[in-house]
Scaffold this motif. Structure first.
Motif, PDB file in Angstrom:
ATOM      1  N   ASN A  20       0.869  -1.155  -0.047  1.00  0.00           N
ATOM      2  CA  ASN A  20      -0.062  -0.112   0.099  1.00  0.00           C
ATOM      3  C   ASN A  20       0.961   1.036   0.012  1.00  0.00           C
ATOM      4  N   ALA A  23       2.090   1.831  -3.351  1.00  0.00           N
ATOM      5  CA  ALA A  23       1.173   2.271  -4.431  1.00  0.00           C
ATOM      6  C   ALA A  23       1.083   3.880  -4.168  1.00  0.00           C
ATOM      7  N   SER A  24       0.972   4.250  -2.721  1.00  0.00           N
ATOM      8  CA  SER A  24       0.908   5.721  -2.508  1.00  0.00           C
ATOM      9  C   SER A  24       2.027   6.636  -3.093  1.00  0.00           C
ATOM     10  N   VAL A  34      -1.918   2.621 -10.504  1.00  0.00           N
ATOM     11  CA  VAL A  34      -1.631   2.261  -9.188  1.00  0.00           C
ATOM     12  C   VAL A  34      -2.491   1.261  -8.501  1.00  0.00           C
ATOM     13  N   GLN A  35      -2.003   0.062  -8.043  1.00  0.00           N
ATOM     14  CA  GLN A  35      -2.936  -1.028  -7.636  1.00  0.00           C
ATOM     15  C   GLN A  35      -2.095  -1.799  -6.625  1.00  0.00           C
ATOM     16  N   ALA A  36      -2.499  -1.811  -5.261  1.00  0.00           N
ATOM     17  CA  ALA A  36      -2.253  -2.955  -4.548  1.00  0.00           C
ATOM     18  C   ALA A  36      -3.215  -3.551  -3.730  1.00  0.00           C
ATOM     19  N   PHE A  37      -2.864  -4.776  -3.441  1.00  0.00           N
ATOM     20  CA  PHE A  37      -3.848  -5.741  -2.976  1.00  0.00           C
ATOM     21  C   PHE A  37      -3.381  -6.910  -2.341  1.00  0.00           C
ATOM     22  N   PRO A  38      -3.948  -7.537  -1.440  1.00  0.00           N
ATOM     23  CA  PRO A  38      -3.358  -8.654  -0.583  1.00  0.00           C
ATOM     24  C   PRO A  38      -3.884 -10.133  -1.209  1.00  0.00           C
ATOM     25  N   PHE A  40      -5.693 -12.974   0.314  1.00  0.00           N
ATOM     26  CA  PHE A  40      -6.135 -13.034   1.711  1.00  0.00           C
ATOM     27  C   PHE A  40      -6.331 -14.800   1.800  1.00  0.00           C
ATOM     28  N   GLY A  41      -5.734 -15.559   2.521  1.00  0.00           N
ATOM     29  CA  GLY A  41      -5.923 -16.747   2.896  1.00  0.00           C
ATOM     30  C   GLY A  41      -6.416 -16.939   4.256  1.00  0.00           C
ATOM     31  N   GLU A  43      -5.368 -15.909   7.204  1.00  0.00           N
ATOM     32  CA  GLU A  43      -4.416 -15.140   7.421  1.00  0.00           C
ATOM     33  C   GLU A  43      -4.501 -15.012   9.092  1.00  0.00           C
ATOM     34  N   ARG A  63      -7.417  -7.294 -13.347  1.00  0.00           N
ATOM     35  CA  ARG A  63      -7.867  -7.306 -11.904  1.00  0.00           C
ATOM     36  C   ARG A  63      -7.453  -8.498 -11.554  1.00  0.00           C
ATOM     37  N   SER A  64      -6.995  -9.473 -12.449  1.00  0.00           N
ATOM     38  CA  SER A  64      -6.468 -10.803 -11.561  1.00  0.00           C
ATOM     39  C   SER A  64      -5.361 -10.552 -10.885  1.00  0.00           C
ATOM     40  N   GLN A  65      -4.747 -11.664 -10.016  1.00  0.00           N
ATOM     41  CA  GLN A  65      -3.609 -11.560  -9.329  1.00  0.00           C
ATOM     42  C   GLN A  65      -2.309 -11.705 -10.315  1.00  0.00           C
TER      43      GLN A  65
ATOM     44  N   VAL B  11      -5.267   7.343  -2.144  1.00  0.00           N
ATOM     45  CA  VAL B  11      -5.062   5.973  -2.568  1.00  0.00           C
ATOM     46  C   VAL B  11      -5.697   5.120  -1.374  1.00  0.00           C
ATOM     47  N   TRP B 123     -14.442 -15.057   0.059  1.00  0.00           N
ATOM     48  CA  TRP B 123     -13.835 -14.215  -1.111  1.00  0.00           C
ATOM     49  C   TRP B 123     -15.358 -14.021  -2.228  1.00  0.00           C
ATOM     50  N   HIS B 179     -10.401  -4.606  -0.459  1.00  0.00           N
ATOM     51  CA  HIS B 179      -9.237  -4.475   0.088  1.00  0.00           C
ATOM     52  C   HIS B 179      -7.995  -4.074  -0.762  1.00  0.00           C
ATOM     53  N   THR B 180      -8.421  -3.685  -2.101  1.00  0.00           N
ATOM     54  CA  THR B 180      -7.201  -3.118  -2.848  1.00  0.00           C
ATOM     55  C   THR B 180      -7.330  -1.771  -3.094  1.00  0.00           C
ATOM     56  N   VAL B 181      -5.833  -1.311  -2.835  1.00  0.00           N
ATOM     57  CA  VAL B 181      -5.743   0.363  -2.792  1.00  0.00           C
ATOM     58  C   VAL B 181      -5.675   0.831  -4.176  1.00  0.00           C
ATOM     59  N   THR B 280     -10.540  -6.689 -16.438  1.00  0.00           N
ATOM     60  CA  THR B 280      -9.771  -7.653 -17.052  1.00  0.00           C
ATOM     61  C   THR B 280     -10.242  -7.751 -18.493  1.00  0.00           C
ATOM     62  N   ASP B 362      -9.530 -16.709  -8.914  1.00  0.00           N
ATOM     63  CA  ASP B 362      -9.187 -15.774 -10.067  1.00  0.00           C
ATOM     64  C   ASP B 362      -9.656 -15.786 -11.297  1.00  0.00           C
ATOM     65  N   VAL B 363     -10.058 -14.944 -12.020  1.00  0.00           N
ATOM     66  CA  VAL B 363     -10.367 -14.789 -13.160  1.00  0.00           C
ATOM     67  C   VAL B 363      -9.222 -14.018 -13.981  1.00  0.00           C
TER      68      VAL B 363
END
Lengths: 182, 397
Positions: A20, A23-24, A34-38, A40-41, A43, A63-65, B11, B123, B179-181, B280, B362-363
């Motif tokens: 994060n 990203a800032s 700019v994009q940041a994402f976790p 999540f398992g 956790e 938007r995919s991982q 952000v 999810w 949860h995505t910034v 996407t 995930d797609v």
């Protein structure tokens, strides 16, 4: 140019916060995308965790991982016993390790960068519950490796986020930025 | 009342954008119960209250059922309200959702789409919001965090419109947005106040002039009430189109009404998407166009009201339509697929359903590319498949 980064660490080490902050800082440095994402398992403190960041001078829609990163950042090399952190890493990619060892002590086909973030954290007295905070120095080292993010922008992002703790974190980031071995 | 807030670029997470949207829209009463991945919305709004940025009444409740009950009462008393939930929380609220809609209370409730158990998952899946289809709520999905913030503000404008007066749930994908910034531009509090104006209820509970609402009605009355709700939902289409046009003029972000077309003009086939898969899919469309494939994308924003008229126009000029779904009505296919088929009754083109990303899987671009490949085959009459499961172990698409 799109740069994709994966952070590997343990729950509680601040991998998500690192992504994060990056990203800032990237936005402050003039990047449009700019994009940041976790990831999540289930956790919990101490378990291996993963966070992602994308930075681009153009807008980002995907938007995919991230499956083929340009850089992987390893906050705790202990996770490498359980996880192949180089999975998908591009051939000309970089592995940034938090370690007091030398690059030669590791055997990866990709380039290795090292920084002793734990010592830097201890020296700057940035601790949470007695545990050194390595995410901020590791992010400092990272901006040296990637393109288009300024160290001053990262320090500014830390000041906005951390209040009183900001200066020691910013100092640690600056030190790691200078000391990282490429 | 809220503090004066300047225009700024932040952000932020999708959850923060939702909370900020509710706060800057001047929500006066908030009653919410935390549930992953909506939790940040509750925490962020509580922080706004704690820090004095808003003097909204933040009601601690013991469940989502109570959260909705409190919002219904507050809105009926004339307050602008805000709540948020996810998954099991929305399921628990179900009973009260009908009441909010039937009492014509324009409550705004962001829903962070999360799978409904069993098995327990946190999810993204739309099997929490889509089964609320017939409660009378408007329901839409966001593509990015900017849209989350803008849509919460627009939600008040649409819901409070005298020709609508229905509650609305702007939805955002679990984690992929929540949860995505990413960068979000927020308007100033003055701009939003001027845009929305004060909430003026048609009728409200008042201790000086006591009355009861929603108590009891025999068959002589209920059928007409249902008809009016039905017409309000029809009216909402016009109002949504007007509001997005007006919002674009005022704030510079154009959401194009109930749907957004992307490179559809000369398209042979189009894929209808919802939520974050849209982003996407935009990149996949660009890549396929570079390879000479005439493909287009329709971002479906509203599930209720459903953009029947818009889709009918598109069906007239393309050779096949695909519908992406992130939920399944067992034995019948995805909810959007069912709806699209219904809207396009009488059109003879192939309409295919693609199920992917269920349970938060995930797609990826290759998944969306597969959908377009199959659509192009369908247009040529090379496949007659209807419901296609993408990326499912043991299943060939």
């Amino acid at each position: 140019m799109l740069q994709e980064i994966i952070f590997y660490g343990r729950g509680g080490q601040g991998s998500v916060t690192a992504a994060n902050l990056l990203a800032s800082a990237a936005l402050k440095s003039g990047n449009r995308g700019v994009q940041a994402f976790p990831f999540f398992g289930a956790e919990r403190r101490g378990a291996p965790v993963k966070a992602f960041a994308r930075i681009s001078d153009e807008e980002i829609f995907v938007r995919s991982q991230i499956t083929e990163p340009d850089v992987v950042v390893v906050l705790d090399t202990g996770v490498m016993d359980a996880i192949d952190v180089t999975q998908g890493l591009k051939e000309d990619g970089v592995i940034l390790l938090n370690t007091n060892q030398q690059a030669d002590d590791f055997s990866f086909t990709q380039k290795i960068a090292t920084v002793d973030a734990t010592s830097i954290a201890l020296k700057n007295n940035i601790l949470v519950g007695g545990i050194p905070v390595v995410n901020t120095p590791m992010t400092g080292a990272l901006v040296r490796i990637i393109k288009g993010v300024e160290i001053e922008a990262l320090k500014e992002a830390m000041r906005e986020r951390f209040g009183k703790q900001a200066e020691s974190n910013a100092r640690a980031a600056e030190e790691a930025y200078r000391e990282v071995k490429l | 009342m809220i503090q004066k807030l300047e225009r700024k670029k932040m952000v932020i997470t999708g959850d923060y954008a939702a909370a900020y949207g509710g706060m800057i829209s001047g929500a006066e009463v908030v009653a919410a119960y935390p549930i992953t991945p909506q939790t940040l919305i509750v925490e962020d709004f509580a922080t706004f209250v704690n820090d004095g940025i808003t003097d909204a009444e933040f009601i601690m409740v013991e469940s989502e059922h109570s959260a909705m009950s409190a919002c219904i009462a507050a809105q009926a008393a004339g307050a602008r309200t805000f709540t948020a939930t996810s998954s099991q929380g929305l399921a628990l609220m179900h009973e009260m959702l009908f009441i909010a809609a039937s009492l014509r209370l324009p409550i705004v409730m962001p829903v962070v789409n999360r799978t409904v158990a069993a098995p327990i998952g946190i999810w993204c899946e739309y099997n929490d919001s889509m089964p609320q289809r017939d409660t009378g709520w408007m329901q839409m999905s966001c593509e990015d965090n900017q849209e989350v913030l803008d849509m919460v503000i627009m939600s008040y404008k649409i819901a409070e419109h005298r020709d609508v007066l229905l509650p609305i749930m702007p939805c955002l994908d679990a984690f992929i947005l929540s949860h995505t910034v990413e960068p979000v531009e927020a308007p100033s509090s003055d701009e939003v106040a001027q845009y929305l104006g004060k909430y003026e209820p048609v009728a409200k509970l008042d201790t000086e002039n006591p009355m009861a609402i929603g108590t009891f009605a025999p068959p002589e009355y209920i059928q007409e009430l249902r008809y009016h709700n039905h017409m309000a939902m029809e009216n909402a289409k016009r109002v949504i189109r007007e509001v997005t046009r007006d919002f674009a003029r005022t704030f510079g972000h154009d959401y194009h009404g109930l749907i957004e077309e992307y490179r559809c003009d000369d398209a042979d086939v189009v894929l209808i998407t919802i939520g974050t898969v849209t982003g996407t899919a935009r990149e996949v469309v660009d890549e396929l166009r570079e390879r000479g494939k005439k493909v287009g994308l329709v971002k479906l924003r509203f599930y209720r009201p459903f953009p029947r008229e818009e889709l009918q126009k598109i069906a007239e000029r393309v050779g096949a339509i695909g519908v992406y779904d992130r939920a399944v009505s067992f034995g019948s296919g995805g909810p959007m697929f069912i709806e699209t088929r219904h809207a396009l009754y009488g059109h003879s083109i192939p309409i295919m359903n693609f199920l992917a990303g269920i349970g938060g899987r995930d797609v990826m671009k290759k998944d969306v590319e597969k959908m377009f490949e199959m659509l192009l085959e369908a247009k040529e009459g090379k496949t007659s498949k209807e419901i296609v499961w993408i990326g499912t172990r043991g299943v060939t698409p």
